[in-house]
Write an enzyme that holds these catalytic residues in place. Structure first.
Site, PDB file in Angstrom:
ATOM      1  N   ASP A   1      48.994  34.475  32.999  1.00  0.00           N
ATOM      2  CA  ASP A   1      47.879  34.449  33.621  1.00  0.00           C
ATOM      3  C   ASP A   1      46.559  35.210  32.989  1.00  0.00           C
ATOM      4  O   ASP A   1      45.610  35.282  33.323  1.00  0.00           O
ATOM      5  CB  ASP A   1      47.759  34.661  35.073  1.00  0.00           C
ATOM      6  CG  ASP A   1      48.441  36.271  35.342  1.00  0.00           C
ATOM      7  OD1 ASP A   1      48.245  37.009  34.236  1.00  0.00           O
ATOM      8  OD2 ASP A   1      48.735  36.583  36.374  1.00  0.00           O
TER       9      ASP A   1
ATOM     10  N   ASP B   1      53.614  39.204  32.757  1.00  0.00           N
ATOM     11  CA  ASP B   1      52.368  39.564  33.634  1.00  0.00           C
ATOM     12  C   ASP B   1      52.240  41.146  33.281  1.00  0.00           C
ATOM     13  O   ASP B   1      53.262  41.756  33.042  1.00  0.00           O
ATOM     14  CB  ASP B   1      52.522  39.313  34.995  1.00  0.00           C
ATOM     15  CG  ASP B   1      51.320  39.310  35.852  1.00  0.00           C
ATOM     16  OD1 ASP B   1      50.105  39.342  35.369  1.00  0.00           O
ATOM     17  OD2 ASP B   1      51.395  39.068  37.027  1.00  0.00           O
TER      18      ASP B   1
ATOM     19  N   HIS C   1      48.564  34.054  41.034  1.00  0.00           N
ATOM     20  CA  HIS C   1      48.594  34.041  42.486  1.00  0.00           C
ATOM     21  C   HIS C   1      48.332  32.807  43.047  1.00  0.00           C
ATOM     22  O   HIS C   1      47.808  32.619  44.003  1.00  0.00           O
ATOM     23  CB  HIS C   1      47.683  34.949  43.057  1.00  0.00           C
ATOM     24  CG  HIS C   1      47.746  36.472  42.297  1.00  0.00           C
ATOM     25  ND1 HIS C   1      48.783  37.240  42.318  1.00  0.00           N
ATOM     26  CD2 HIS C   1      46.842  37.115  41.509  1.00  0.00           C
ATOM     27  CE1 HIS C   1      48.750  38.262  41.618  1.00  0.00           C
ATOM     28  NE2 HIS C   1      47.364  38.157  41.005  1.00  0.00           N
TER      29      HIS C   1
END
Length: 164
Positions: A74, A14, A129
């Site tokens: 992500d 990330d 998230h």
């Protein structure tokens, strides 16, 4: 995730930038069997996309020898750049997106292409998230590095050179 005989390395990454551009950081987690390694670094001035790329690069660069890797992120920017062939196309066109527009982050894309060529990598996208443990950990590492003391952050020299 993995069976006891599975030789696959599971990588998670990330990136973060506060202000975008602004202080940034990346986080990466490697899992191989029962072994877990974590990586993070903060930068004084950078972008979220550069940190997303650097998280993936760092995870892959940490591996010794050719490995089978599942890299989960992500970042659709990272995944699409590789899986849709954008980065290779930009590279073949002298890091141009088209006749008028330069590709962004060519230094990072080159590093990611190089890292991918050293391993057998498949990418998996996860919505950020959403409680995915490794993605949440990478987010903590990236944000912690971005928000850490400036004395612990380094200069993203290529970003500064091309963006002032």
């Amino acid at each position: 995730m993995a069976s006891i005989n599975d030789k696959t390395v599971y990588a998670f990454s990330d990136g973060s930038a506060i202000g975008n551009p602004g202080p940034g950081g990346y986080g990466a987690v490697l899992k191989y069997g029962d072994n877990v390694k974590e990586f993070s670094q903060g930068f004084k001035h950078t972008t979220n996309n550069r940190m997303e790329l650097l998280g993936a690069i760092t995870a892959l660069d940490a591996l010794k020898g050719r490995q089978r890797v599942v890299l989960t992120t992500d970042s659709q920017y990272v995944i699409n750049g590789i899986e849709k062939g954008w980065a290779k196309k930009w590279q073949a066109n002298g890091w141009m997106r088209n006749k008028k527009e330069k590709a962004l982050n060519p230094d990072m894309w080159q590093r990611l292409l190089d890292a991918c060529s050293r391993h057998d990598v498949s990418f998996e996208w996860i919505r950020g998230h959403t409680g995915h443990p490794e993605n949440e950990r990478c987010d903590e590492l990236a944000n912690g590095a971005a928000r850490g003391p400036a004395s612990g952050q380094i200069v993203d020299e290529e970003f500064v050179k091309t963006n002032g």
